[in-house]
Design an enzyme around this catalytic site. Structure first.
Site, mmCIF file in Angstrom:
data_model
loop_
_atom_site.group_PDB
_atom_site.id
_atom_site.type_symbol
_atom_site.label_atom_id
_atom_site.label_comp_id
_atom_site.label_asym_id
_atom_site.label_seq_id
_atom_site.Cartn_x
_atom_site.Cartn_y
_atom_site.Cartn_z
ATOM 1 N N CYS A 107 0.837 -1.195 0.000
ATOM 2 C CA CYS A 107 0.000 0.000 0.000
ATOM 3 C C CYS A 107 0.881 1.257 0.000
ATOM 4 O O CYS A 107 2.062 1.195 0.346
ATOM 5 C CB CYS A 107 -0.855 0.021 1.249
ATOM 6 N N ARG A 164 4.501 0.530 -6.105
ATOM 7 C CA ARG A 164 4.504 -0.373 -4.957
ATOM 8 C C ARG A 164 3.488 -1.502 -5.114
ATOM 9 O O ARG A 164 3.544 -2.487 -4.396
ATOM 10 C CB ARG A 164 4.202 0.413 -3.672
ATOM 11 N N TRP A 224 -3.296 -2.420 -1.332
ATOM 12 C CA TRP A 224 -2.997 -3.752 -1.863
ATOM 13 C C TRP A 224 -3.717 -4.699 -0.915
ATOM 14 O O TRP A 224 -3.345 -4.817 0.260
ATOM 15 C CB TRP A 224 -1.494 -3.965 -1.853
ATOM 16 N N ASN A 264 -1.167 1.487 6.175
ATOM 17 C CA ASN A 264 -0.331 0.449 5.552
ATOM 18 C C ASN A 264 -0.008 -0.562 6.637
ATOM 19 O O ASN A 264 0.325 -0.163 7.762
ATOM 20 C CB ASN A 264 1.001 1.029 5.052
ATOM 21 N N GLY A 265 -0.034 -1.857 6.298
ATOM 22 C CA GLY A 265 0.328 -2.883 7.275
ATOM 23 C C GLY A 265 -0.846 -3.792 7.578
ATOM 24 O O GLY A 265 -1.830 -3.831 6.824
ATOM 25 N N GLU A 275 16.102 -17.690 -11.066
ATOM 26 C CA GLU A 275 15.787 -16.268 -11.209
ATOM 27 C C GLU A 275 15.133 -15.979 -12.567
ATOM 28 O O GLU A 275 14.174 -15.217 -12.654
ATOM 29 C CB GLU A 275 17.054 -15.421 -11.008
ATOM 30 N N LYS A 277 11.437 -14.323 -12.925
ATOM 31 C CA LYS A 277 11.257 -13.068 -13.668
ATOM 32 C C LYS A 277 10.182 -13.246 -14.727
ATOM 33 O O LYS A 277 9.293 -12.425 -14.880
ATOM 34 C CB LYS A 277 12.597 -12.701 -14.321
ATOM 35 N N GLU A 334 6.525 -13.756 -13.096
ATOM 36 C CA GLU A 334 5.892 -12.647 -12.373
ATOM 37 C C GLU A 334 5.416 -11.534 -13.299
ATOM 38 O O GLU A 334 4.417 -10.882 -13.007
ATOM 39 C CB GLU A 334 6.780 -12.101 -11.247
ATOM 40 N N HIS A 362 13.651 -37.419 -13.586
ATOM 41 C CA HIS A 362 13.110 -38.166 -12.440
ATOM 42 C C HIS A 362 11.621 -37.894 -12.238
ATOM 43 O O HIS A 362 11.097 -38.096 -11.158
ATOM 44 C CB HIS A 362 13.910 -37.842 -11.179
ATOM 45 N N LYS A 387 5.855 -3.966 -4.669
ATOM 46 C CA LYS A 387 7.302 -3.779 -4.706
ATOM 47 C C LYS A 387 7.949 -4.200 -3.395
ATOM 48 O O LYS A 387 8.914 -4.929 -3.381
ATOM 49 C CB LYS A 387 7.640 -2.321 -5.040
HETATM 50 O O1 M6R Z 1 12.865 -5.880 -1.125
HETATM 51 P P1 M6R Z 1 13.293 -7.313 -1.077
HETATM 52 O O2 M6R Z 1 14.541 -7.568 -1.851
HETATM 53 O O3 M6R Z 1 13.390 -7.850 0.310
HETATM 54 O O4 M6R Z 1 12.136 -8.108 -1.809
HETATM 55 C C1 M6R Z 1 12.135 -9.498 -1.870
HETATM 56 C C2 M6R Z 1 11.113 -9.999 -2.842
HETATM 57 O O5 M6R Z 1 9.826 -9.612 -2.452
HETATM 58 C C3 M6R Z 1 11.383 -9.487 -4.260
HETATM 59 O O6 M6R Z 1 12.660 -9.822 -4.701
HETATM 60 C C4 M6R Z 1 10.354 -10.069 -5.251
HETATM 61 O O7 M6R Z 1 10.550 -11.446 -5.379
HETATM 62 C C5 M6R Z 1 10.435 -9.365 -6.606
HETATM 63 N N1 M6R Z 1 9.128 -9.095 -7.096
HETATM 64 C C6 M6R Z 1 11.116 -10.189 -7.628
HETATM 65 O O8 M6R Z 1 11.230 -9.542 -8.842
#
Ligand code: M6R
Length: 615
Positions: free
Chosen positions: A2, A27, A75, A99-100, A477, A481, A484, A500, A610
């Site tokens: 948020c 965010r 969010w 937020n939270g 990774e 990527k 997401e 396997h 974010k």
């Molecule tokens: O801010 P952080 O690096 O702690 O965030 C960790 C993950 O939430 C973050 O890397 C997330 O997986 C990204 N969306 C990946 O692109």
């Protein structure tokens, strides 16, 4: 997650709030709202969906002019995205954004129902708004009512509150969720993140936990729970407005990938003394074991860290997902090190893991990108990555610089425990500082070629990434990527593990991306490549000329991306592992172009935020 913005001053509040909300869009959110304080009390307007929809509503029935207000992007956590669940939440006396997560909201609701309150939304925030209202009715004092309410609440929160009877003032408080306060030429602001204040000022106050900020047109004041005024140091943002803008790029993600060479040079350069890594201020002795703890992409950088630290320095290293760490009762000793990786430094799971490690008496070190963030402040030691602001939800340059820090640490540890000569360490360090950013730059120059290849995958629904060793870490990774941002389902698999069980899913409609940058394992990965090829898979191979030569025969695949292989005369084998950097850039660009070609909102993928500030 948020976003919060609040403004009070000489200017009309609405444009400031909308601009602030737009700056916080990255965010991640699914509804937005504002509340304005004016002569007729508080006007609240909320809309499910994007800020454009909120703006449309505001155009249809414009609120009366106001010079004080709060805004929010939500969010969803408690209750679906909807107009009703969107913030601000208002009572007859006040309006509040949050937020939270309020953990004991059900208990608070039950108590307030006993006092005659009714509840209309499915959110935890409504309980917080009504609790402040309850105490305001008793105390008639905004600061006291905010403190009384927060004394009752469990969980994480950053609140911005306006009171009908006190037009022109905004009250703010936080616990475990970031919030900043700032003065500008024409008034004062509160915000959950720096981009929202950047158009007005670069100076800000970081609100301490359980401190109430009271801001108006002319002043910002801070009060402790005992009612005493506090004086806080003003901090200065070290990045510019343009760094928080797309600067001509179609998406922040592409801009941030293109910033990788510079981010790498800065991050590595800042850690060198006499051309060698210098970790004196953060590692005094070789830990018996390192536990790397992180989430998502940062955790994947941790996998690379484990590979490099164990290969270079032979220091046993574990990688744990932060959300699992404290629930697995990890075996921790005081002579070990818990290493937290986080771009934002605000990830709730990583913060909780850090607190668990500290409580267990293990030294903690954080590698963080955001200066002064919660993880940075709470860890025993901190090493800052110098990637600059990362706005796109998909983390790219932050991953690369985290890997660079871990590579430097691996060199440092190897030198300290005699596993590497000084000549080798110097050679590798120089390679990280110069050849690696250069090679990454070359891959960025291949973006159009990668785009053509990625566009072939626009209709793909499922895909596998396979690789061995460090290439397997890269696959994790690359796969994250892709899924997401493009919503193409993909899995990363160790090339030898596919047979396997999972190979049963491979058909001519399930393409495979094979990552083969490590010469020493490419021959072995080739068997996996042949296995999927013979099951009809469309095969894209990410490799190097060095690997192709070492194999001595063509790789049976449909397409290839060839990235520069990293070399260093003094330490050729270990240097080649650093090919991970150009390779990951290629995987990031592949995911980016696949998503962009699908016409998706690359920077703000659905359901994602974010920084994930809830558990
Ligand atoms: O801010 P952080 O690096 O702690 O965030 C960790 C993950 O939430 C973050 O890397 C997330 O997986 C990204 N969306 C990946 O692109």
């Amino acid at each position: 997650m948020c976003g919060i913005i609040g403004y009070t001053g000489e200017d009309q509040a609405l444009p400031v709030l909308l601009k602030g909300l737009r700056a916080l869009e990255y965010r991640g959110y699914d509804s937005a709202g504002i509340a304005l304080c004016g002569g007729n009390g508080i006007t609240t307007v909320k809309a499910k969906g994007r800020i454009d929809l909120l703006e449309e509503k505001l155009k249809i029935s414009p609120p009366e002019p106001s010079f004080c207000g709060i805004g929010h992007t939500r969010w969803a956590t408690h209750g679906a995205p909807s107009d009703l669940n969107a913030h601000p939440h208002s009572t007859e006396n006040l309006s509040l954004v949050h937020n939270g997560i309020i953990e004991n909201y059900a208990e608070v609701e039950a108590m307030l129902k006993g006092f005659g309150y009714t509840f209309v939304s499915e959110t935890d925030t409504e309980a917080a708004a009504k609790l402040v209202d309850h105490f305001y009715k008793i105390t008639c004092d905004p600061v006291k009512s905010v403190f009384s309410a927060t004394g009752f609440l469990r969980g994480s929160f950053a609140f911005g509150v306006i009171f009908r009877d006190v037009p022109g003032k905004i009250y703010a408080v936080r616990r475990d969720s970031p919030l900043i306060v700032a003065r500008c030429n024409h008034g004062s602001l509160i915000a959950s993140d720096i981009p929202a204040i950047l158009p007005y000022t670069k100076k800000y106050f970081r609100l301490p936990e359980d401190t109430v900020a009271v801001i108006d047109e002319k002043s910002t004041e801070f009060f402790g729970r005992d009612g005493k005024k506090l004086s806080l140091p003003e901090e200065t943002v070290d990045w510019s407005v343009s760094e928080a803008q797309k600067s001509g790029y179609p998406h922040f993600m592409l801009k941030e990938i293109c910033e990788e060479p510079e981010a790498l040079r800065k991050t590595v350069g800042a850690r060198l003394v006499d051309s060698l890594p210098d970790f004196k201020d953060i590692i005094d002795r070789i830990p018996e074991r390192i536990h790397i703890v992180a989430c998502g992409t940062a955790m994947h950088a941790g996998l690379i860290g484990k590979t490099l630290i164990e290969m270079f320095a032979r220091v046993p290293t574990e990688v744990c997902i932060a959300s699992e760490f404290r629930y697995r009762d990890p075996i921790l000793h005081g002579n070990e090190l818990v290493l937290l990786l986080s771009q934002s430094g605000e990830t709730a799971d990583t913060l909780a893991a850090l607190r668990h490690a500290k409580a267990a008496g293990v030294p903690t070190l954080a590698i963080v990108n955001v200066i002064g963030s919660s993880v940075a402040r709470e860890a025993d030691r901190v090493l800052y990555t110098l990637a600059g602001p990362e706005i796109a939800v998909a983390s790219t340059k932050a991953y690369s610089v985290q890997c660079a820090c871990l590579a430097l640490m691996a060199i440092d540890l190897a030198l300290k425990n005699g596993r590497m000569t000084e000549k080798e360490a110097r050679g590798l360090t120089e390679t990280l500082l110069t050849s690696v950013p250069e090679a990454v730059g070359k891959v960025i120059g291949m973006s159009e070629k990668i785009k053509v290849l990625a566009n072939e995958f626009t209709d793909t629904e499922h895909l596998f990434y396979i690789g061995r060793g460090i290439d397997c870490d890269l696959c994790a990774e690359g796969s994250l990527k892709l899924k997401e941002i493009s919503y193409i389902h993909s899995e990363a698999y160790a090339a030898g593990e596919l047979k396997h069980g999972t190979i049963s899913l491979v058909t001519d409609r399930v393409p495979v991306v094979a990552v083969m940058t490590d010469r020493s394992l490419a021959g072995k990965t080739l068997s996996g490549v042949r296995e999927v090829k013979s099951r009809g898979a469309h095969l894209l191979v990410l490799t190097t000329d060095g690997v192709k030569e070492s194999l001595g025969a063509p790789i049976p695949c449909d397409k290839t991306i060839t990235v520069p292989e990293i070399g260093c005369e003094d330490c050729p084998y270990l240097a080649r592992l650093l090919t991970l950097f150009p390779a990951v850039t290629a995987l990031q660009l592949f995911a980016y172009h696949a998503a962009a070609d699908r016409g998706l909102d690359v920077d703000k993928p659905r359901n994602l935020a974010k920084s994930v500030t809830v558990e």
